[in-house]
Design a protein around this motif. Structure first.
Motif, mmCIF file in Angstrom:
data_model
loop_
_atom_site.group_PDB
_atom_site.id
_atom_site.type_symbol
_atom_site.label_atom_id
_atom_site.label_comp_id
_atom_site.label_asym_id
_atom_site.label_seq_id
_atom_site.Cartn_x
_atom_site.Cartn_y
_atom_site.Cartn_z
ATOM 1 N N UNK A 1 34.872 -39.532 4.679
ATOM 2 C CA UNK A 1 35.282 -38.249 4.124
ATOM 3 C C UNK A 1 34.675 -38.099 2.731
ATOM 4 N N UNK A 2 34.011 -36.988 2.478
ATOM 5 C CA UNK A 2 33.396 -36.769 1.169
ATOM 6 C C UNK A 2 34.390 -36.118 0.231
ATOM 7 N N UNK A 3 34.325 -36.506 -1.000
ATOM 8 C CA UNK A 3 35.208 -35.961 -2.033
ATOM 9 C C UNK A 3 34.622 -34.662 -2.564
ATOM 10 N N UNK A 4 35.476 -33.685 -2.753
ATOM 11 C CA UNK A 4 35.071 -32.410 -3.331
ATOM 12 C C UNK A 4 34.667 -32.656 -4.783
ATOM 13 N N UNK A 5 33.484 -32.196 -5.185
ATOM 14 C CA UNK A 5 33.003 -32.452 -6.540
ATOM 15 C C UNK A 5 33.269 -31.287 -7.499
ATOM 16 N N UNK A 6 33.991 -30.303 -7.027
ATOM 17 C CA UNK A 6 34.360 -29.212 -7.924
ATOM 18 C C UNK A 6 35.485 -29.678 -8.846
ATOM 19 N N UNK A 7 35.646 -29.000 -9.963
ATOM 20 C CA UNK A 7 36.747 -29.301 -10.876
ATOM 21 C C UNK A 7 38.067 -28.989 -10.182
ATOM 22 N N UNK A 8 39.113 -29.737 -10.571
ATOM 23 C CA UNK A 8 40.436 -29.579 -9.957
ATOM 24 C C UNK A 8 41.274 -28.603 -10.775
ATOM 25 N N UNK A 9 41.825 -27.627 -10.089
ATOM 26 C CA UNK A 9 42.664 -26.596 -10.686
ATOM 27 C C UNK A 9 44.011 -26.590 -9.980
ATOM 28 N N UNK A 10 45.080 -26.623 -10.777
ATOM 29 C CA UNK A 10 46.432 -26.494 -10.259
ATOM 30 C C UNK A 10 47.002 -25.162 -10.746
ATOM 31 N N UNK A 11 47.756 -24.513 -9.866
ATOM 32 C CA UNK A 11 48.393 -23.243 -10.226
ATOM 33 C C UNK A 11 49.869 -23.327 -9.862
ATOM 34 N N UNK A 12 50.713 -23.034 -10.823
ATOM 35 C CA UNK A 12 52.164 -23.010 -10.638
ATOM 36 C C UNK A 12 52.546 -21.822 -9.754
ATOM 37 N N UNK A 13 53.737 -21.852 -9.179
ATOM 38 C CA UNK A 13 54.225 -20.726 -8.382
ATOM 39 C C UNK A 13 55.112 -19.777 -9.193
ATOM 40 N N UNK A 14 56.274 -20.260 -9.660
ATOM 41 C CA UNK A 14 57.281 -19.373 -10.263
ATOM 42 C C UNK A 14 56.763 -18.714 -11.539
ATOM 43 N N UNK A 15 56.796 -17.396 -11.547
ATOM 44 C CA UNK A 15 56.371 -16.569 -12.680
ATOM 45 C C UNK A 15 54.893 -16.746 -13.036
ATOM 46 N N UNK A 16 54.131 -17.298 -12.103
ATOM 47 C CA UNK A 16 52.687 -17.414 -12.252
ATOM 48 C C UNK A 16 52.046 -16.780 -11.018
ATOM 49 N N UNK A 17 52.360 -17.297 -9.842
ATOM 50 C CA UNK A 17 51.948 -16.674 -8.581
ATOM 51 C C UNK A 17 53.050 -15.765 -8.049
ATOM 52 N N UNK A 18 54.296 -16.193 -8.235
ATOM 53 C CA UNK A 18 55.463 -15.512 -7.663
ATOM 54 C C UNK A 18 56.220 -14.758 -8.749
ATOM 55 N N UNK A 19 56.551 -13.506 -8.471
ATOM 56 C CA UNK A 19 57.296 -12.676 -9.422
ATOM 57 C C UNK A 19 58.787 -12.979 -9.286
ATOM 58 N N UNK A 20 59.201 -14.060 -9.931
ATOM 59 C CA UNK A 20 60.583 -14.541 -9.842
ATOM 60 C C UNK A 20 61.570 -13.486 -10.351
ATOM 61 N N UNK A 21 61.242 -12.802 -11.417
ATOM 62 C CA UNK A 21 62.139 -11.798 -12.001
ATOM 63 C C UNK A 21 62.445 -10.653 -11.070
ATOM 64 N N UNK A 22 61.473 -10.251 -10.260
ATOM 65 C CA UNK A 22 61.684 -9.127 -9.339
ATOM 66 C C UNK A 22 62.796 -9.424 -8.341
ATOM 67 N N UNK A 23 62.807 -10.614 -7.784
ATOM 68 C CA UNK A 23 63.819 -10.953 -6.790
ATOM 69 C C UNK A 23 65.212 -10.995 -7.413
ATOM 70 N N UNK A 24 65.314 -11.484 -8.609
ATOM 71 C CA UNK A 24 66.611 -11.565 -9.280
ATOM 72 C C UNK A 24 67.189 -10.170 -9.500
#
Length: 157
Positions: A1-24
């Motif tokens: 299995x070859x390793x991906x040579x792109x840079x690693x990016x992490x993205x949070x969910x709450x209030x970054x991807x997901x609009x937590x305030x809207x549901x509340x």
């Protein structure tokens, strides 16, 4: 299995991807009162939340540029929250093998244990403040929205 040579990016969910305030805002006042100060413990809170403006498009674009993962914390006292986060990813980003989010969700209370180049997160908690790469503070003056994050990250891919 070859390793991906792109840079690693992490993205949070709450209030970054997901609009937590809207549901509340749409919850029954009895539930809001019962879980005040700990809304992430309310049963079913995650599954039906809408995405933040531009988040889905940004995730799709960034997934083509980076080795991209969703890195989120699920509430310890709300076990259904773990399941509902997976359901949200399936609903909004796709659950099939051709989805850029396929098997790319990491749930942890220790974000600093993940190795990578960038972390897009709205809060410096659960290890985000100690992340070894660069923390991109989503919602800050410098990165108020997904357009600003995209402009910054495109040049660093």
């Amino acid at each position: 299995m070859t390793r991906d040579h792109r840079k690693i990016l992490y993205i949070d969910l709450d209030n970054t991807m997901v609009d937590f305030g809207h549901r509340i805002e749409g919850l029954d006042p009895v539930v809001v009162d019962k879980y005040r100060g700990r809304m992430d413990e309310a049963p079913g809170i995650f599954a039906l939340m809408r995405s933040m403006p531009g988040a889905i498009e940004a995730f799709t674009e960034l997934s083509a540029l980076f080795d991209t993962y969703l890195l989120s914390t699920a509430p310890w006292r709300n076990p259904s929250g773990w399941q509902h986060k997976v359901e949200w990813v399936h609903e909004h980003l796709g659950g099939e093998e051709d989805s850029p989010a396929y098997k790319r969700l990491i749930l942890t209370h220790h974000k600093d244990l993940n190795r990578g180049d960038f972390l897009v997160d709205d809060r410096p908690n659960n290890g985000a403040e100690r992340f070894e790469g660069e923390w991109i503070h989503f919602g800050s003056d410098r990165f108020p929205d997904w357009a600003a994050v995209l402009n910054y990250l495109r040049e660093r891919a």
